[in-house]
Scaffold this motif. Sequence first.
Motif: not given
Length: 258
Positions: A158-160, A167-171, A194-197
């Motif tokens: 799902g995160g990927y 749609d990073e607001n739904n990570f 929020r995922p890191a770089a």
Amino acid sequence: MTAPNPARLVVLTAGGLNPQVMINDLHAHFPNLTVIQENYESKTDVLKRRARKLGWLQAAGQLGTMIVSRLGKRITQQRTEDIIKQYGLISQPLSTVPVTRVSSLNDPDAHAAILRAKPDLLFSISCRLLSRSTLAVIPCPIVNFHAGINPNYRGQMGGYWARVENDENNFGATLHYVDAGTDTGDTLAEVRVRPAADDTISTYPLLLTAASIDPTVQTLTSVLDGAAKPYAPSGPSRLRFPPPLWTYLFNGVTKSIW
């Protein structure tokens, strides 16, 4: 820290780092926690099951991505260690947590183990879909941890997929009741981070698990106290699978999402 909860909490899992860090923290809050751990499905069984649903080409491509992801864990070991340190996680199994091992959570011996435990609540994390016959014998609610925001990111990765679809607001992750569908039960809580770089498909699940530990404790406590407020999530519903290898490589090269 709040007083330990005396409820009998049973965790259903196939094991691994991500569920282990969750189990270790839950045990501090629920000392009567026990674990029923099934064997991993073989790659052959997974391949055949997906081929029946999606066709052999897609199934083989997805298996290729899973193999690359597993190999990638060696490359992302430092990021894994950073997440463990950042969230203060314990990654090794605790000797104080009883574990019953079964071939499959859908087998009669697993059913018997669940009934022997006399659970007040079941919590599933990183395990296969529970069959209708399994659900029928379970005498209490089941809460599942899903590494994706339902209903648009049901299933796997799902995160990927949230990142790929901009749609990073739904990570994030979802805690929800279990029913006979795949991540279709009513939602109890959502967690976003929020995922890191340097996060990748290999570290997204651990990051989401780590960020969800405190909300999981709160959610399980509310269910046990009868204070939970489940709801049907809105929006489009889509069942996700791992990307086939060619899609994974394309998104990595063109979007820098690995």
